[in-house]
Design an enzyme around this catalytic site. Structure first.
Site, PDB file in Angstrom:
ATOM      1  N   ARG A 207      30.105  50.596  34.417  1.00  0.00           N
ATOM      2  CA  ARG A 207      30.263  52.011  34.057  1.00  0.00           C
ATOM      3  C   ARG A 207      28.901  52.706  34.091  1.00  0.00           C
ATOM      4  NH1 ARG A 207      34.805  50.134  30.684  1.00  0.00           N
ATOM      5  NH2 ARG A 207      33.387  49.376  29.081  1.00  0.00           N
ATOM      6  N   PHE A 224      43.197  53.843  38.024  1.00  0.00           N
ATOM      7  CA  PHE A 224      43.474  52.869  36.957  1.00  0.00           C
ATOM      8  C   PHE A 224      42.492  53.137  35.808  1.00  0.00           C
ATOM      9  CE2 PHE A 224      44.160  51.077  41.180  1.00  0.00           C
ATOM     10  CZ  PHE A 224      45.496  50.698  41.131  1.00  0.00           C
ATOM     11  N   ASP A 246      46.149  57.143  35.877  1.00  0.00           N
ATOM     12  CA  ASP A 246      46.691  55.925  35.264  1.00  0.00           C
ATOM     13  C   ASP A 246      48.193  56.107  35.103  1.00  0.00           C
ATOM     14  OD1 ASP A 246      45.240  53.431  33.510  1.00  0.00           O
ATOM     15  OD2 ASP A 246      47.375  53.800  33.127  1.00  0.00           O
ATOM     16  N   ALA A 276      48.862  54.798  41.180  1.00  0.00           N
ATOM     17  CA  ALA A 276      47.659  55.054  41.982  1.00  0.00           C
ATOM     18  C   ALA A 276      47.984  55.122  43.474  1.00  0.00           C
ATOM     19  CB  ALA A 276      46.624  53.968  41.719  1.00  0.00           C
ATOM     20  N   CYS A 336      39.521  42.102  38.893  1.00  0.00           N
ATOM     21  CA  CYS A 336      39.343  41.206  37.750  1.00  0.00           C
ATOM     22  C   CYS A 336      40.164  39.931  37.915  1.00  0.00           C
ATOM     23  CB  CYS A 336      39.685  41.928  36.447  1.00  0.00           C
ATOM     24  SG  CYS A 336      41.375  42.531  36.383  1.00  0.00           S
TER      25      CYS A 336
HETATM   26  N1  SAH Z   1      38.912  50.900  34.296  1.00  0.00           N
HETATM   27  C1  SAH Z   1      39.358  50.677  32.943  1.00  0.00           C
HETATM   28  C2  SAH Z   1      40.259  49.470  32.801  1.00  0.00           C
HETATM   29  C3  SAH Z   1      41.474  49.495  33.709  1.00  0.00           C
HETATM   30  S1  SAH Z   1      42.782  48.505  33.123  1.00  0.00           S
HETATM   31  C4  SAH Z   1      38.130  50.601  32.012  1.00  0.00           C
HETATM   32  O1  SAH Z   1      36.997  50.562  32.471  1.00  0.00           O
HETATM   33  O2  SAH Z   1      38.326  50.572  30.796  1.00  0.00           O
HETATM   34  C5  SAH Z   1      44.039  48.795  34.264  1.00  0.00           C
HETATM   35  C6  SAH Z   1      44.808  50.085  34.043  1.00  0.00           C
HETATM   36  O3  SAH Z   1      45.647  50.246  35.185  1.00  0.00           O
HETATM   37  C7  SAH Z   1      45.755  50.119  32.841  1.00  0.00           C
HETATM   38  O4  SAH Z   1      45.419  51.218  32.038  1.00  0.00           O
HETATM   39  C8  SAH Z   1      47.160  50.310  33.444  1.00  0.00           C
HETATM   40  O5  SAH Z   1      47.956  51.235  32.720  1.00  0.00           O
HETATM   41  C9  SAH Z   1      46.846  50.893  34.795  1.00  0.00           C
HETATM   42  N2  SAH Z   1      47.825  50.666  35.853  1.00  0.00           N
HETATM   43  C10 SAH Z   1      48.540  49.551  36.118  1.00  0.00           C
HETATM   44  N3  SAH Z   1      49.255  49.710  37.255  1.00  0.00           N
HETATM   45  C11 SAH Z   1      48.985  50.947  37.721  1.00  0.00           C
HETATM   46  C12 SAH Z   1      49.390  51.695  38.864  1.00  0.00           C
HETATM   47  N4  SAH Z   1      50.251  51.166  39.761  1.00  0.00           N
HETATM   48  N5  SAH Z   1      48.908  52.925  39.042  1.00  0.00           N
HETATM   49  C13 SAH Z   1      48.033  53.454  38.159  1.00  0.00           C
HETATM   50  N6  SAH Z   1      47.609  52.808  37.050  1.00  0.00           N
HETATM   51  C14 SAH Z   1      48.069  51.568  36.836  1.00  0.00           C
END
Ligand code: SAH
Length: 389
Positions: A207, A224, A246, A276, A336
């Site tokens: 970040r 996401f 998200d 997404a 991840c």
């Molecule tokens: N980047 C964030 C962590 C991401 S966790 C950070 O730095 O804190 C992954 C996220 O993806 C979750 O919030 C989940 O709700 C979202 N997610 C899962 N599938 C998704 C999709 N198909 N489209 C958009 N968001 C999605």
């Protein structure tokens, strides 16, 4: 009775890998309770180490290194060594949220402890810890207190009757939500309902990197986005307009509060509750372009078996992002999934996948120093962020 390991399992433990799968045990004993301390030996009976038994897990023994016994004092000491490993690694004035104990990677297999300012949240990856937890926790009070932590809580696998996923072990009950700082950036953490132990601390340095890369960027896109960490970093770094995407409906409310905590007006930015992939398709149709894109999806490959499908999903995602990159844009692609290693992930960003040949791999990033691993425990090196431009 020592637990005897087959040749390959013994070899892995000797290298420092802490996991013994049930298949690796020569004659798994019956009726041993979760948390029983067991000695593990090789086929010749030579000692390999000591571990905690979990009959319900495919990882049936988690092996600890070192000669200290695995009694309460020995377990407590290993955890406090993990705490000490962080001392001096963070500027407490600007960063008060980090992982205090990274389980296997800190030689404390099965136990994770994250610090959110004055609250520490423990998470068990095995029931083997359960019978020892109360006594070990009592022994941690002083070491936690010395580092400014007043409350120890535990993350529940299944929410309690009130829907909260957190239970106090000692200290004042933690608030449902609190605001922490990382590199001076404020971030709301939902301790009661959030993912992991509340936040994705593993992306902290990435970040910060995005914050630096956002300088002078007109339009940024965070896919996401969860609680908006990368979005706030981009906005603070100077991105003119940030779009957070998200699929979870509750994610953006938290992100918007964090924007305000940082003196940013969320109404000057966009928050889309959408898939997404669908968002990217629509954006392309509208001819929208972005100067900085961050993509940090949930693990597409939770197991080795899921890998081919996951690779296809990453490729599809990366191709779709490539379709909305403006001239000279930067793309930060993250994964991840431990089953997809760095070089394999870079391959999922090749020219054929992206449908263009003008992007260069500029930086490779992993996880921060508070998420250590051991050499043999490759599963712990799961986080990757590739920067292309
Ligand atoms: N980047 C964030 C962590 C991401 S966790 C950070 O730095 O804190 C992954 C996220 O993806 C979750 O919030 C989940 O709700 C979202 N997610 C899962 N599938 C998704 C999709 N198909 N489209 C958009 N968001 C999605």
């Amino acid at each position: 009775m020592p637990i005897q390991l087959a040749r390959l399992a013994a070899h892995a433990v000797r290298r420092g890998h802490p996991w013994v799968y049930r298949e690796g045990i020569v004659r798994p004993p019956q009726g041993l309770a979760a948390g029983t301390v067991v000695d593990v030996v090789d086929e010749e009976g030579r000692p390999l180490g000591r571990g905690l038994w979990d009959p319900a897990s495919p990882i049936t023994v988690r092996v600890f290194s070192g000669d200290e016994p695995l009694d309460i004092a020995g377990l407590t000491k290993r955890i406090t060594l993990a705490f000490a490993r962080r001392d001096g690694w963070f500027d407490e004035a600007t960063t008060n949220a980090y992982r205090l104990c990274n389980g296997e990677g800190d030689r404390v297999p099965g136990l994770v402890i994250d610090r959110y300012d004055t609250v520490a949240v423990a998470k068990l990856d095995t029931e083997a810890w359960r019978p020892h937890l109360a006594a070990v926790a009592r022994g941690l009070g002083r070491a936690l207190g010395a580092r400014g932590v007043k409350t120890l809580a535990i993350r529940l696998d299944t929410p309690a009757a009130d829907g909260r996923k957190i239970e106090t072990i000692f200290g004042a009950p933690p608030p449902d939500r609190l605001v922490v700082r990382e590199h001076g950036m404020a971030m709301e953490v939902d301790l009661a309902h959030g993912q992991k132990t509340g936040a994705f601390l593993d992306q902290r340095e990435n970040r910060a990197r995005v914050r630096a890369l956002a300088k002078g960027r007109a339009r940024a896109l965070n896919l996401f986005s969860y609680a908006g960490g990368f979005s706030i970093a981009a906005a603070l770094g100077g991105a003119g307009h940030v779009t957070s995407v998200d699929i979870a409906s509750g994610a953006h409310a938290s992100a918007q509060r964090s924007f305000r905590e940082n003196g940013l007006d969320p109404s000057s930015h966009a928050f889309a509750t959408a898939d997404a992939f669908a968002f990217l398709e629509q954006a392309k149709k509208r001819g929208e372009k972005f100067d900085l894109v961050v993509s940090d999806p949930p693990s597409f490959a939770p197991s080795e078996k899921a890998r081919p499908r996951a690779e296809a999903a990453y490729r599809k995602l990366h191709a779709a992002v490539a379709g909305v990159l403006a001239e000279g844009a930067t793309f930060c692609a993250s994964s991840c999934s431990s089953h997809i290693k760095m070089e394999d992930f870079v391959a999922l960003l090749d020219d054929a996948t992206l449908g263009r040949g003008d992007l260069c791999v500029r930086e490779l990033h992993g996880q921060p120093a508070d998420h250590p691993t051991s050499s043999a425990w490759w599963e712990g090196r799961y986080l990757k962020m590739v920067v292309l431009s």
